[in-house]
Write a protein that holds these residues in place. Structure first.
Motif, short mmCIF file in Angstrom:
data_model
loop_
_atom_site.label_atom_id
_atom_site.label_comp_id
_atom_site.label_asym_id
_atom_site.label_seq_id
_atom_site.Cartn_x
_atom_site.Cartn_y
_atom_site.Cartn_z
N LYS A 1 0.84 -1.19 0.00
CA LYS A 1 0.00 0.00 0.00
C LYS A 1 0.88 1.25 0.00
O LYS A 1 1.77 1.35 0.83
CB LYS A 1 -0.89 -0.01 1.24
N PRO A 2 0.62 2.17 -0.89
CA PRO A 2 1.39 3.41 -0.86
C PRO A 2 1.03 4.24 0.37
O PRO A 2 -0.07 4.12 0.91
CB PRO A 2 0.97 4.14 -2.13
N SER B 1 -2.72 7.23 -3.95
CA SER B 1 -2.93 7.96 -2.70
C SER B 1 -3.16 7.00 -1.54
O SER B 1 -3.34 7.44 -0.41
CB SER B 1 -4.12 8.90 -2.84
N GLY B 2 -3.21 5.70 -1.82
CA GLY B 2 -3.29 4.73 -0.75
C GLY B 2 -4.68 4.55 -0.17
O GLY B 2 -4.84 3.84 0.81
N SER B 3 -5.67 5.16 -0.76
CA SER B 3 -6.99 5.09 -0.13
C SER B 3 -7.83 3.93 -0.64
O SER B 3 -8.64 3.39 0.10
CB SER B 3 -7.75 6.40 -0.35
N LEU B 4 -7.66 3.53 -1.87
CA LEU B 4 -8.51 2.50 -2.45
C LEU B 4 -7.66 1.37 -3.04
O LEU B 4 -6.51 1.57 -3.40
CB LEU B 4 -9.40 3.08 -3.56
N VAL C 1 -13.85 -2.15 -6.22
CA VAL C 1 -13.09 -1.07 -5.61
C VAL C 1 -13.28 -1.20 -4.11
O VAL C 1 -14.39 -1.07 -3.60
CB VAL C 1 -13.58 0.31 -6.08
N ASP D 1 -12.67 -0.35 -0.12
CA ASP D 1 -12.22 0.52 0.95
C ASP D 1 -11.68 -0.44 2.01
O ASP D 1 -12.45 -1.02 2.76
CB ASP D 1 -13.39 1.35 1.47
N ALA E 1 -9.98 -0.36 4.81
CA ALA E 1 -10.15 -0.20 6.25
C ALA E 1 -11.52 -0.65 6.70
O ALA E 1 -11.67 -1.32 7.72
CB ALA E 1 -9.91 1.25 6.64
N SER F 1 -15.31 -2.75 2.84
CA SER F 1 -16.48 -2.69 1.98
C SER F 1 -16.02 -2.51 0.54
O SER F 1 -14.93 -2.01 0.30
CB SER F 1 -17.37 -1.51 2.37
N VAL G 1 -17.21 -1.65 -3.71
CA VAL G 1 -18.17 -1.18 -4.69
C VAL G 1 -17.87 -1.92 -5.99
O VAL G 1 -16.78 -1.77 -6.54
CB VAL G 1 -18.04 0.33 -4.90
#
Lengths: 654, 521
Positions: B198-199, B251-254, B267, B269, B271, B274, B276
C-alpha cells in the motif's frame, strides 16, 4: 418544527430540491414496479396467455389507477418521512435499555404508527390488484341457522392481507431504528447517480425479498396466536359475521395455504421494495457532491462559500457536504486549491486557508479530546469498572450540550461536533437546548430521562484551551486528578486545565432517582458500541484529514505565498496527538474487534467501521505530508516527543 | 518506430548483464563478477528443492477414510455445502436407490440443462472453462506462472524492502535494514497471483489469492518472523475469484481487484472492508489492472479483445476494442499521460496519450485519443553472434516502466518449443517523454546459463537512475541497476537531453536509423 431548517439557505435551496427529485423518481418508478407486481401475483404456469391478458385489462382499469394514485400518496409520505428523519450521524445505542428507549420515544411511535397506516393502504391496494378472494372485506353469505335473508360475512383473506401490511410496515419502522436505516452514509467512490442506482438495485431487490420473507414468517406466527383479536374486533365494529362454513385462517390448517403465503410474501416484497427504492433514491440524491465556491466577489454570497459553510454547525448535512467538497477539491482541483492558498485583496491575509485549516484542526482536536477523555476514565477505573460508571464516563466524555447556562459560561463555544441527530432529535435541533448525543440515549426528552441523567450530561467545558496547540496529552490526562476535588470528578472527568472552568451551576449534588439508578444498573454495556459511538461522526474527521493533508501536499509546489508554512507545525502536532490518542484507543480490547458484517439489510453499517477508516486515513495523511516534505520537516519547530514520532514516520516505521 | 533490429546483439551464452553505466550495458562472465553482484544483501536465491510443496490437495484426504453410508439427507446436505446446486443435483441423480425415480430423472435433466447453458456461456468466453490455477497462469503477468518458483514480487513504494511470494504459497519480506525476514502464511493464501504494498503506509501488503484478497499488516518494527493470521484482513466477495490482479491507488486510499470470472471490478475501501462493484457490459471478466502513477486513470483489460480505461474521479470508463486479442499488459508513464500496452498475438507496443482534463471541471469522460499508435515493433530478429545466429523477439509478456520514465523493460515470451529455440529475454528501451515521446534501444538483459526471466519490476525510488529487479526461472532474484542522470536533474552541457545514446563501442551504428518519434502536436 421546521423553523430552524427554514432559516438555512442550504436546506431550502438544495436539500429540499434533492429530496423532491428523489421522490419524483420514486413516483415515476412506481408504475413499472406495480406492473411487475401484478404479473407476479397473477402468474400461473398453466395459462400464461390468460395471465397476460388479465394483467393488461387489470392495469388499465379504474381501480388500478385509483390504487396507483394511493400508492403515489404513500410514496410521497415515505419520501417526506425520509427527509424528516434522516441523519448523517448514526444513533448508536450503547445498551439494550437505550435501544428500548429509542423504540419507545414518542417521535418513533408516531413514525411507527404512520408506517402501519401506510402499510395498510399498500396492502389494500395489493388486495384490490390481486383480486379474487382478497378483494373485499365483507361478502354476502347464507345464514347458518337456515334463515334465508343474506347477511354480510367477514372475508378473512382480505383482513389477513391488510394486517400483514400493517405488520410489515411496523416491523419496517422498528428495524429502521435497530439497523439505523435513517443513517445516510457517504461513499468513498464517487459515481454518477444513475450508475449508483443501477449498481444498488440488485441488492435492494434481494434485501426486500428476504426481509419480506422474514416479516411474513413472523407475521404468520403472530396471526396464528393472536389473530382472533382483530377478527373479533372488526366483526364487532363493522357488524360483520363470521362464516362458520369457511375455514378460520388463524389455525395451522388455514395458514398452510401455499397460495395465501405466496400472496402475503409478494405483497410484503412489493411494499418493502417501493419503500426501499424511495430510501435508496433519497440517499443517492442527498449525498451527491455539492460544489461550494471557495470565495465570492459578492458580499451577499459570502455565507455560501466554503470557509464560512465549514464553520456552520447546523444543519449537519451542510457541514458534511462542505467537508466532502473540501476533500475532493484538495485532491482533484488545482484551480480551486489555488483559491484556497490565495491572499485577500486588500490586506493580503490568507483568510480562506486560515478559516479552513482552523476548522479542520478544531474538528481533529475535538476528536482527540473525546478520545483522551474516554481513555482517561477507562484507564483510571480499570477495565473492571462497574456498569453504571461505564455509562457515566461516556456521558461525560462525549456530551457537548450547549445549554443556555453554558452559553453564558463560555463566551465563544468552540464548535464541538455534536453527535446528536438521533432520530428524535431533529425537531428540537434549533431550540435553545440542543439534544444530547446519541450514544447516551435515553436522551433528555426520552421517557427514561431523570434528574440524575440530566446531571450526568452536564456540560463539558466548551472552550478547550488546547485547541490546535496541544503540547502533550499528559497534561490533559492529569487534569481531573489535579483539579477536581468533588465527587463529581469522574462525571466531569474530561480534561480541564483550569479550575475556573469547572462547570458550577449543575454541580449541586442531586440525588438520582431510584428509577434512574435501577436503569443505570440495568444498562448492559456493549463495549464495542461505545467505541462505535465515539467515532460515530468520524466521516467528518476523515474528510478533514484528507483535505488538510492533500492541501499541505499540494502547497509544496502550489502555495506561492507560503501561507501553509505558518500552520504546518500545528497541523502536524494536531495529527500526531490524534494519532497517539487513536493508537491508545485501539489498544483497548474491544476497539479493534471487527463488527459482524450484515449484508441482508438496507441499513447502512458503514458507521461500524468508521474507526478503522479513520485510523487508516490518519496514518496515510501523516505519511502524505512526510513523504512530500521529507527532511524539510526537520526545520519545523516542534516538541521533542513529536519529533521523535515524526522521525518514525520519516523512516517508514509506523 | 523502434525495432529489435536496432538493438546491440545479445551476449554470448554464459555472460550475464550486470548493469548499465555510461550508456552501455556491462556484462560479466567470471564468477567474481557474479559473486560481486550476488553478495549484495538483496540478491536472493530460492532453489526449487528448498521449498516444501503441497503434496496433496485438501479434498484428497477423503481416500484415507473408510467408506460408510450416510442417509440421503446427510449426503444431500454435504453435497449442497461442498458443491452448491450442481453438487446437490449430482448427488440426487447418482443415488438411484434412495430417491424416487422421477426425482432423480428430473434432477438429471436439470443438470444436463445447466451444463448446456454453462457450455454455451463457456463458448462465448472460453476462459471460463479453465480451472482457477490455469486461469491465473493464463492471465498472470508472470511468464509460465504455474512452474515459477517466485510467483510474485513487490517493492515497497517508499523504502528498500520487498515481498516475495513463493511456490509454496508463503510470502517472505526482506528488508536490508532488519535482520528478521517475516514469513507470511495463511490458510487462504493459495496460488498467489500478485502482491502489492500500500502506498503511503509502512505495513500494509495486499495479496491476490485464489479465493480472496488478503491484506497483511506487517509491523516493520516487530521482531516476529511468523506474523499470525490475525494480522491479515480477508476481503472476499461472492463470485470474485480467482483474483489475478490488484492495484492500489497511488494515494493509498482504495484498492481495486480483478478476477477473470467476475465481470465486475471491485473497488475496496480496505479499512472498512467494503467494496463497490463496477460493472460494464462486455468482456466477460477483468484480467489485468494498472493504476496510473498520478492516480487519475486505471487500465482494466478483459479476457476478450477489449480493454477499458477508467477515470477515477467519477468512475466512468472508455472502451477500447482491440482487433486481434486481449490486452496482455500495460504500463503508465510517470505523469499518467501516456499508456503503453501490448496485445496478445501481436508483437508490437501501442501507445495511448491522455490529455489532462481542464482542472476543476468534471467531465463525463476523459478526453482521450481516437486510436492507439504503434511505438515499437518487437517481431523476431536474427542476430549474428560468434556462437551462431540467435533469434530474438515475439510476443510480449509484460511491460515495466521505471518511475523516472527513462527506461522501459519488455519481457518477451520467447518460444522454447520452436525449432530455433527463441529464449525468453528482457529487452530494455530508453524512453523520453519530454518534449517529445521517444523510444531508443538500450539492450538485452540476460541471466546465467539456462535461466529465463519470469518476472520483473523496477525499484520505485532508486537514487542513481533505475533499478530493475528480475526473478529468474532458477529461483534467483537479481537486481540490474541502470546508472544515468535523470532528465529532470539539471546539468551542464547538453540542454535537457542527457540520455541521448552515444554508443562508443556499439556494433551497429543505429544512430543513423530513423527512430520512433512522436510530434508534439
Amino acid at each position: 418544527m421546521f423553523s430552524a431548517e427554514q432559516s438555512c439557505w442550504f436546506v431550502r435551496k438544495v436539500i429540499c430540491w434533492r429530496a423532491a427529485a428523489s421522490i419524483a423518481w420514486a413516483v415515476l418508478l412506481l408504475p413499472p414496479i406495480t406492473a411487475v407486481f401484478v404479473i407476479l401475483s397473477k402468474f400461473s404456469l398453466l395459462h400464461p396467455i390468460q395471465t397476460i391478458s388479465e394483467c393488461l385489462s387489470l392495469l388499465t382499469s379504474a381501480s388500478a389507477v385509483f390504487s396507483l394514485i394511493l400508492l403515489c400518496g404513500v410514496i410521497l409520505m415515505v419520501g417526506f418521512l425520509n427527509l424528516e428523519y434522516y441523519t448523517v450521524i448514526p444513533t448508536i445505542a450503547c445498551s439494550k435499555i437505550a435501544l428500548l428507549g429509542q423504540l419507545l420515544h414518542p417521535r418513533q411511535l408516531v413514525n411507527s404508527l404512520v408506517h402501519c397506516i401506510m402499510g395498510i393502504i399498500v396492502a389494500w391496494c395489493c388486495a384490490i390488484t390481486i383480486g379474487g378472494r382478497y378483494e373485499t372485506l365483507g361478502y354476502p353469505c347464507a345464514q347458518s341457522d337456515g334463515d334465508s335473508s343474506p347477511q354480510m360475512c367477514l372475508n378473512e383473506y382480505h383482513l389477513i392481507l391488510l394486517l400483514a401490511g400493517a405488520f410489515v410496515g411496523f416491523s419496517y419502522s422498528l428495524l429502521g431504528v435497530i439497523h439505523n436505516m435513517n443513517y445516510v452514509s457517504f461513499h468513498t467512490v464517487q459515481q454518477y447517480k444513475y450508475l449508483r442506482f443501477k449498481g444498488s438495485l440488485p441488492l435492494v431487490v434481494k434485501c426486500s425479498a428476504t426481509q419480506a420473507l422474514k416479516s411474513v414468517r413472523n407475521y404468520v406466527v403472530v396471526y396464528l396466536f393472536l389473530g382472533y383479536i382483530p377478527k373479533a374486533w372488526i366483526c364487532k365494529t363493522l357488524n360483520l359475521h363470521l362464516n362458520s362454513s369457511a375455514h378460520p385462517l388463524d389455525s395451522i390448517a388455514g395458514l398452510l395455504d401455499f397460495s395465501l403465503l405466496y400472496h402475503l410474501w409478494i405483497s410484503a416484497s412489493f411494499l418493502l421494495f417501493t419503500w426501499h427504492i424511495t430510501l435508496l433514491l433519497f440517499r443517492i440524491f442527498v449525498t451527491e457532491v455539492y460544489s461550494f465556491p471557495v470565495q465570492s466577489s459578492f458580499t451577499e454570497d459570502v455565507h455560501q462559500c466554503l470557509p464560512k459553510v465549514l464553520t456552520d454547525n447546523q444543519p449537519m448535512i451542510l457541514k458534511f457536504l462542505a467537508l466532502q467538497d473540501l476533500a475532493l477539491l484538495s485532491q482533484h482541483s488545482p484551480s480551486r486549491r489555488c483559491e484556497v492558498f490565495s491572499l485577500s485583496q486588500p490586506g493580503g491575509h490568507p483568510h480562506n486557508w486560515n478559516a479552513i485549516s482552523k476548522e479542520c484542526m478544531s474538528l481533529l482536536a475535538d476528536l482527540t479530546q473525546r478520545l483522551v477523555a474516554y481513555h482517561d476514565t477507562v484507564a483510571t477505573n480499570g477495565r473492571a469498572k462497574s456498569l453504571s460508571t461505564g455509562s457515566e464516563r461516556k456521558t461525560s466524555s462525549e456530551t457537548s450540550v450547549t445549554s443556555g447556562t453554558d452559553d453564558l459560561m463560555s463566551p465563544r463555544p468552540t464548535f464541538l461536533m455534536k453527535t446528536p441527530a438521533s432520530v428524535f432529535a431533529r425537531s428540537i435541533v434549533g431550540g435553545p437546548q440542543s439534544p444530547l448525543t446519541a450514544p447516551f440515549t435515553p436522551d433528555l426528552d426520552s421517557p427514561f430521562a431523570s434528574p440524575a441523567l440530566r446531571r450526568l450530561t452536564a456540560p463539558v467545558e466548551q472552550c478547550s484551551p488546547w485547541f490546535g496547540t496541544v503540547q502533550s496529552p499528559h497534561v490533559m490526562r492529569r487534569g481531573p486528578k489535579l483539579w477536581s476535588t468533588s465527587t463529581d470528578s469522574q462525571v466531569n472527568g474530561s480534561p480541564q486545565s483550569s479550575p475556573a472552568s469547572v462547570p458550577s451551576p449543575k454541580q449541586e449534588p442531586s440525588k438520582p432517582s431510584l428509577l434512574a439508578q435501577f436503569l443505570q444498573n440495568r444498562k448492559e454495556q456493549l463495549p464495542e458500541a461505545s467505541s462505535q459511538a465515539l467515532f460515530a461522526d468520524s466521516q467528518a474527521h476523515i474528510w478533514a484529514l484528507e483535505g488538510l493533508s492533500y492541501l499541505v501536499q499540494a502547497s509544496f509546489s502550489e502555495d506561492q505565498f507560503g501561507v501553509v508554512q505558518t500552520t504546518l507545525p500545528s497541523i502536524l502536532s494536531c495529527m500526531l496527538v490524534l494519532q497517539e490518542a487513536v493508537d491508545r484507543h485501539f489498544k483497548l480490547p474491544h476497539a479493534s474487534s471487527k463488527p459482524v458484517r450484515s449484508t441482508g439489510s438496507m441499513g447502512d453499517s458503514t458507521y461500524k467501521t468508521l474507526r478503522f477508516a479513520l485510523r487508516a486515513t490518519l496514518k496515510t495523511a501523516i505519511y502524505r505530508i512526510t513523504t512530500m516534505f521529507g527532511n524539510h520537516l526537520n526545520a519545523i519547530q516542534m516538541s521533542a516527543e513529536h519529533r521523535k514520532r515524526l522521525q518514525q514516520f520519516l523512516e517508514y516505521k509506523e | 518506430m523502434c525495432s529489435l533490429a536496432l538493438f546491440p546483439p545479445p551476449l554470448p551464452s554464459g555472460q550475464t548483464t550486470l548493469c548499465e553505466s555510461n550508456n552501455e550495458l556491462l556484462s560479466g562472465a567470471t564468477t567474481e563478477d557474479r559473486l560481486k553482484q550476488e553478495s549484495s544483501p538483496l540478491s536472493l536465491y530460492f532453489p526449487r528443492e528448498s521449498l516444501k510443496l503441497h503434496s496433496r490437495t485438501e479434498s484428497s484426504s477423503k481416500a484415507a477414510f473408510l467408506d460408510h453410508s450416510e442417509t440421503l439427507w446427510m449426503r444431500s446436505a454435504a453435497a449442497w455445502r461442498d458443491g452448491g446446486l450442481t453438487g446437490l443435483l449430482n448427488e440426487i441423480t447418482n443415488s438411484h436407490t434412495d430417491v424416487p425415480k422421477c426425482l432423480s430423472v428430473s434432477s438429471g435433466c436439470i443438470l444436463a440443462l445447466l451444463r448446456k447453458i454453462s457450455s454455451f456461456h463457456g463458448s462465448l468466453f472460453p476462459h471460463l472453462t479453465l480451472s482457477s490455477e490455469d486461469m491465473i497462469a493464463e492471465f498472470s503477468q508472470v511468464l509460465n506462472w504455474s512452474d515459477c518458483v517466485v510467483r510474485a514480487f513487490a517493492w515497497h513504494p517508499h523504502t528498500d524492502k520487498f515481498a516475495v511470494a513463493l511456490l509454496d504459497d508463503s510470502i517472505k519480506i526482506y528488508n536490508p535494514k532488519s535482520v528478521t525476514t517475516p514469513t507470511l502464511k495463511h490458510r487462504l493464501q493459495r496460488s498467489v497471483a500478485a502482491v502489492q504494498w500500500k502506498p503511503l503506509c509502512a505495513s500494509a501488503l495486499a495479496v491476490a489469492c485464489q479465493n480472496c484478497l488478503l491484506v497483511w499488516h506487517v509491523d516493520p518494527c516487530s521482531l516476529s518472523t511468523r506474523p499470525s493470521s490475525g494480522c491479515a484482513q480477508v476481503l472476499s466477495h461472492p463470485g470474485h475469484s480467482p483474483v489475478t490482479s490488484i492495484a492500489w491507488s497511488p494515494s493509498g486510499s482504495l484498492l481495486v481487484s480483478a478476477s477473470p470470472m467476475d465481470t465486475a471490478m471491485m473497488v475496496w475501501d480496505v479499512a472498512s472492508e467494503s467494496c463497490v462493484p463496477l460493472q460494464r457490459v462486455g468482456g466477460g471478466g477483468v484480467s489485468f489492472l494498472s493504476w496510473s502513477p498520478d492516480g487519475s486513470h486505471v487500465l482494466a483489460s478483459t479476457p476478450s479483445a477489449l480493454f477499458r480505461v477508467w477515470e477515477t474521479r467519477m468512475w466512468t470508463c472508455e472502451r477500447w476494442p482491440c482487433v486481434k486479442g486481449r490486452c496482455q499488459s500495460g504500463c503508465w508513464s510517470p505523469d499518467g499521460s501516456r499508456l503503453l500496452f501490448t496485445v496478445l498475438g501481436e508483437m508490437v507496443i501501442y501507445a495511448l496519450t491522455f490529455t489532462d482534463t481542464p482542472a476543476g471541471v468534471p467531465t463525463s469522460t476523459s478526453k482521450g485519443p481516437q486510436a492507439a499508435a504503434v511505438v515499437a515493433d518487437l517481431s523476431e530478429t536474427t542476430f549474428n553472434t560468434p556462437n551462431g545466429d540467435v533469434i530474438i523477439g515475439g510476443e510480449i509478456q509484460s511491460l515495466a516502466w521505471d518511475p523516472t520514465g527513462e527506461r522501459l523493460a519488455v519481457l518477451l515470451k520467447g518460444d522454447p518449443q520452436a525449432a530455433d529455440r527463441r529464449p525468453a529475454i528482457i529487452a530494455v528501451f530508453k524512453t523520453r517523454t519530454n518534449p517529445i515521446f521517444e523510444l531508443l534501444p538500450c539492450g538485452f538483459i540476460q541471466g546465467e546459463l539456462g535461466a529465463e526471466p519470469r518476472l520483473m519490476q523496477f525499484h520505485p525510488n532508486f537514487q542513481h537512475g533505475a533499478l530493475l529487479t528480475v526473478c529468474w526461472s532458477s529461483g534467483r532474484i537479481t537486481h540490474v541497476p541502470f546508472y544515468f542522470m535523470g532528465a529532470g536533474v539539471p546539468h551542464f552541457g547538453l540542454s535537457g537531453s542527457p540520455s541521448v545514446p552515444r554508443p562508443q563501442a556499439g556494433p551497429a551504428d543505429f544512430s543513423n536509423h530513423s527512430l520512433f518519434t512522436e510530434l508534439i502536436s
